[in-house]
Write a protein that holds these residues in place. Sequence first.
Motif, PDB file in Angstrom:
ATOM      1  N   LEU A 287       0.817  -1.215   0.000  1.00 31.85           N
ATOM      2  CA  LEU A 287       0.000   0.000   0.000  1.00 31.85           C
ATOM      3  C   LEU A 287       0.855   1.271   0.000  1.00 31.85           C
ATOM      4  O   LEU A 287       0.350   2.349  -0.314  1.00 31.85           O
ATOM      5  N   SER A 288       2.119   1.151   0.329  1.00 29.96           N
ATOM      6  CA  SER A 288       2.972   2.344   0.383  1.00 29.96           C
ATOM      7  C   SER A 288       3.212   2.950  -0.992  1.00 29.96           C
ATOM      8  O   SER A 288       3.724   4.068  -1.079  1.00 29.96           O
ATOM      9  N   VAL A 289       2.855   2.248  -2.073  1.00 32.87           N
ATOM     10  CA  VAL A 289       3.007   2.853  -3.400  1.00 32.87           C
ATOM     11  C   VAL A 289       1.894   3.855  -3.676  1.00 32.87           C
ATOM     12  O   VAL A 289       1.995   4.653  -4.609  1.00 32.87           O
ATOM     13  N   PHE A 290       0.805   3.822  -2.893  1.00 32.35           N
ATOM     14  CA  PHE A 290      -0.235   4.840  -3.030  1.00 32.35           C
ATOM     15  C   PHE A 290       0.258   6.124  -2.362  1.00 32.35           C
ATOM     16  O   PHE A 290       0.620   6.114  -1.188  1.00 32.35           O
ATOM     17  N   VAL A 291       0.220   7.205  -3.097  1.00 29.86           N
ATOM     18  CA  VAL A 291       0.687   8.469  -2.524  1.00 29.86           C
ATOM     19  C   VAL A 291      -0.464   9.307  -1.997  1.00 29.86           C
ATOM     20  O   VAL A 291      -0.255  10.285  -1.277  1.00 29.86           O
ATOM     21  N   GLY A 292      -1.688   8.975  -2.374  1.00 34.13           N
ATOM     22  CA  GLY A 292      -2.860   9.664  -1.859  1.00 34.13           C
ATOM     23  C   GLY A 292      -3.784   8.668  -1.203  1.00 34.13           C
ATOM     24  O   GLY A 292      -3.383   7.575  -0.804  1.00 34.13           O
ATOM     25  N   GLY A 293      -5.057   9.029  -1.091  1.00 31.51           N
ATOM     26  CA  GLY A 293      -6.022   8.096  -0.552  1.00 31.51           C
ATOM     27  C   GLY A 293      -6.395   7.043  -1.573  1.00 31.51           C
ATOM     28  O   GLY A 293      -6.157   7.187  -2.777  1.00 31.51           O
ATOM     29  N   PHE A 294      -6.986   5.948  -1.107  1.00 36.45           N
ATOM     30  CA  PHE A 294      -7.378   4.854  -2.005  1.00 36.45           C
ATOM     31  C   PHE A 294      -8.571   4.138  -1.401  1.00 36.45           C
ATOM     32  O   PHE A 294      -8.821   4.216  -0.188  1.00 36.45           O
ATOM     33  N   ASP A 295      -9.332   3.457  -2.250  1.00 33.27           N
ATOM     34  CA  ASP A 295     -10.457   2.681  -1.758  1.00 33.27           C
ATOM     35  C   ASP A 295     -10.076   1.201  -1.717  1.00 33.27           C
ATOM     36  O   ASP A 295      -8.962   0.817  -2.091  1.00 33.27           O
ATOM     37  N   LEU A 296     -11.025   0.387  -1.263  1.00 30.89           N
ATOM     38  CA  LEU A 296     -10.719  -1.035  -1.096  1.00 30.89           C
ATOM     39  C   LEU A 296     -10.450  -1.706  -2.440  1.00 30.89           C
ATOM     40  O   LEU A 296      -9.568  -2.573  -2.540  1.00 30.89           O
ATOM     41  N   ALA A 297     -11.187  -1.307  -3.495  1.00 30.38           N
ATOM     42  CA  ALA A 297     -10.974  -1.917  -4.807  1.00 30.38           C
ATOM     43  C   ALA A 297      -9.553  -1.665  -5.288  1.00 30.38           C
ATOM     44  O   ALA A 297      -8.906  -2.559  -5.845  1.00 30.38           O
ATOM     45  N   ALA A 298      -9.038  -0.467  -5.064  1.00 26.12           N
ATOM     46  CA  ALA A 298      -7.664  -0.165  -5.474  1.00 26.12           C
ATOM     47  C   ALA A 298      -6.671  -0.963  -4.648  1.00 26.12           C
ATOM     48  O   ALA A 298      -5.671  -1.480  -5.166  1.00 26.12           O
TER      49      ALA A 298
END
Length: 855
Positions: A287-298
Motif C-alpha cells: 500500500l505504500s506505493v499509493f501516494v494519496g487516498g485509495f479505496d478497497l478496490a484499489a
Amino acid sequence: MTGVVGGSESRRISGFPAELTSFVGRRDEAAEVRRLLSAGRLLTLTGPGGVGKTRLAGHVAEQVARAFPDGVWLVPLAALRDEAFVPHAVNDALGVRNETVRPPLDVLVEYLRDRRALIVLDNCEHLPRSCATLAGTVLAATEGVRILATSRHRLGVAGERLFEVPPLPAPPAEDVGPEAVETFPAVKLFADRAAAVVPGFTVGAANQRAVARLCRRLDGLPLAIELAAVRVRALGVDQLVERLDDRYQLLTCGSPTSAPRHRTLRSAVDWSHELCTPEEQTVWARLSVFVGGFDLAAAEAVCGGDAPGGDGTGEAEAGDGGTAGTTGTAGISGTATAGAVGTAGTPAPAGTGGAARTDSLDVLDAVAGLVDKSVLVREEHDGRVRYRLLVSLRDYGLEKLNDLGETVATRRRHRDHFARLGAAYERAWFGPDQVDITERLRLDQDDFRAALDFCLTTPGEAQHGLRLASTLWFHWVAYGVWGEGRHWMDGALLAGARPDGALTRALWAGALTSLVHSRSAAVLAGPDPGRPAPADDTELPVPAPPPVTLGPGRARTSHASFVVLTRIELACTLVSRGRAAEAIPLCAEAVAVCEAHGEQWVRSWALRVLALAHWSSGEYERAAGHARACLRLPYTERRHQGLAQTLDLLAAAEALAGRAERAAVLHGAVDRLWHAIGGDPTAAQRPDGPSAAEHHAREVLGDHAYERSRRRGAALSPEETMAYALEEAAAPTPTATAGTAPVPVPGRGPSSAIRGAGRAVAGPAPGARDARTPAGSRAPDTAAAPRPPAAPVPLTRRELQVAALVAQGRTNKQIADHLVIARRTAEGHVERILVKLGFRNRSQVAAWFSARSWS
C-alpha cells in the motif's frame, strides 16, 4: 461553486483535511508562529517526522484566516516526486486553471499578484529546489501573499524565518501529580487517544506515573504517542512501558548516528510493524506505493494475489474504443473486486523474499487490521470509504517493500490499475457519469500523477505513460488543466515514447476546445453582431460532419465526444464567418444526441455555441434562453471556466435584448469569477475597448449607473449569481450586504425555472420583447416582470416515481433501495429530473411535485 464569486465566502480555508481528533496543546507554539508569520512573509516550520508540523500549520492557518480575504490554501506536496510539478500542484490547490501551455509558475504569479492570501506548502523536504524557487518568485512578485512551509530542513530563501516545532512537553519523574493530564500536553494526548480505543480510559493515581514514563520514553512525539495509545486495548499501561523499554534497549543501539528523536519514532513504528500479522505487513508494504487516498478496490488490485508480476500486460489500451480487461463501469462504481478489474495475481518473480500470499479476502482483513492498529487512516468522501497512510508510515512501508524486492513490480501494478481506471473513465465519459468521474479523478489525482511519474522515470515505460496521459484528455480539457496534460505528454515524448493515435486524439481535443473558446470570445467582442458576412466567406465550403452512430443506453465508445465536438467546432467556425443560420442545426443535433445519452460536458459547449449563433443573428432572447439552459446543467455550475463563459454570453444577450441593468450586473459577476479562477485565457486576444454589448449597456444606463450595477454584480455570492442569472432572484440593492440570501422576485419561483427551460428550446415566450430591439433604443429593464404560466415539463413514469420519493425526503440510496435499482441509476434519474425541470436542488423538485396532484 462555493466560495468563488465575491461575497464573504471568498474568505475561506481550502484543502485542509477535516479534523478527526482533537488538537492538543501547542498554545504557546501557535502564538509564536502567528507572531513570526506577521513579522515576515516566509516562515518554515521544521522538525523531525511525527512531531506535528502539519497539524500545527493547519491550526494556525485556521486562526489567521480572517487576515487573508483571498483565502488560506493547503498545498500537500508529500505525494509529488517531480520537482517540476510543484507549480502545477499549487495552481491545482488554488483552483487556478491553465488552459494554455504557459509555464505554470507564470500563471500562478499573475493570479496572486494583487491578492492577500496565505499558502501553506506542506512537506517540502524532498522538493527543496522547486519549493525554494516557487517561494522566492511568488514573494518577489507580490505584496499581499505569505507562505507558511513545513519541512524537515529550511528552504534557504532570503527573508525566510524558521520555527522548530518542539515535541509535546512530558512530566519529569519527580513532577507527576493529579494535574498532569491538564499540565502536560503529551499526557493529555495519550489520554485522549487511549480513551478513543478504550472507552472510559482515564489517567489517574494508579497509572499516571506509567503514562508519564511512556511519554518521556517517546520523547513527546505526537505520532509515536498515538501509535502507542492504540496498544492500551491489548496491554495495560505498565506492560506497555515495560515492553517499550525492552525494545528501546534492542533497537536504538543499532543506529548510533541517528538523531534520538528519529530513533524514537523508528522504534515506535518498528514495534507497530512487528505486531502486525504477516499478511498485514505485506499489505502495508504494498500500500505504500499509493501516494494519496485509495479505496478497497484499489487496495485489492495492487495488493491481492501473490507478489505482483512485472510484465505490465494488464494495462488497458486506452482510447481505442475497445474493452480493456473487464473493468467496464465497475471501476467507476467502486464496487469492483480485484478480479473484476483484471488484477489476478501473477507468479512472484525471483527475489521477492518472504512476502505473504494475499487474496482479495485477505486484503480486506489486512486493511481492517491496519485501520484497527492506526496504521491506516479511514476517511469518508460523499459516502465512500477511503484510506490513507501517514507520510512517515508510508516511507517506512516503502523501505519494507524495497527489502522484499517488490518495489518496481508493485509500482507497475499500481500503474496498471490506474491505467485501467483511466480507460474505463474515458469509455464512460460520454454519458451520465461525468460528474462522478470528475470527482473520482480529483480524489485519485495524486495516484494518477504517481503512475505517470513512474512511467516517465522508469526505463522502458515511457510509452505506457504517453498512453495514460493521452487517455486522460477529457480530464485535462474539461477540468481546465491542459497545461498539466501537456506536461506529462511532453515528458513521455522526451523519455522516448513514440507518438500514437491516443496522443493525436488528445492534442486534437485540446486544440479544438481552445479554438471554440477563442472564436466564441472573438465573436462576442465584435463590434456589430448580426452583420452580413464578407462576400468571399459565403463561398466557404461546409464539410459534412461524421455521422453520429451511437447505440442506445450505455453503448458508447471513447470516440463519441470527438464525433459530437466536430459538429460544435464546425458550427462555431460558421458563426465566426457570419453564417450563424447554418450553425444552428448542427448545434441542435449535438444537443439532442447529448440529451439522449445523459451527457453534459459536450452539451454545455453545444448550448453555448447555439446561444452564440442566435446572438450573432440578432435573436437575443433565444440566445439568453440557451445560455440559461447551459447554466442549469449541474456540470456547468461545477466547472468555473464554462460557468464564466456562459455568464459572459448571457450578459451580452441581456444587453442587446434591452435589459441593460441585468447585463451590467452579470458583467460584474463574471469579472469577479474570472478574477477568482486566474483570468480568461482569451482576454489577451480581444480588442481594446468595450464590446458591442457592453457599449450598448453603458449607453442605455450611463457610465455612473452602469458601474454601480457592475459593482453590485461583483458583490454577489455564488448562489445569488446563479439565481439572478436564471431569473429566480433580483440582485441585492446597493446597500445590501454581500453574501446575504437571494431576494425572491414575484413570479420567479420554481415554475419560472420550468418556463425558462421551455424557452431555451422554443425561443422567446409569447409576448416577450422583440429580440431585435434596435441597439440605440432605451427599452425598459423587464427582468422583474412576472410571466404567464406555461405547461410543466413532462417526466417519464420512472422519473415521476423518483420525484415522488424525493418529495418524501428520500436520499439517493433510499430511492435505489425502494425501487430496487442501482444507486448510480437513482442518481442519474435525479440529475435528469433537475435538468428537465430547470432546477438546481432537490427541495425545488419536492416543492414542484407537492404542488401538483398526481393520479
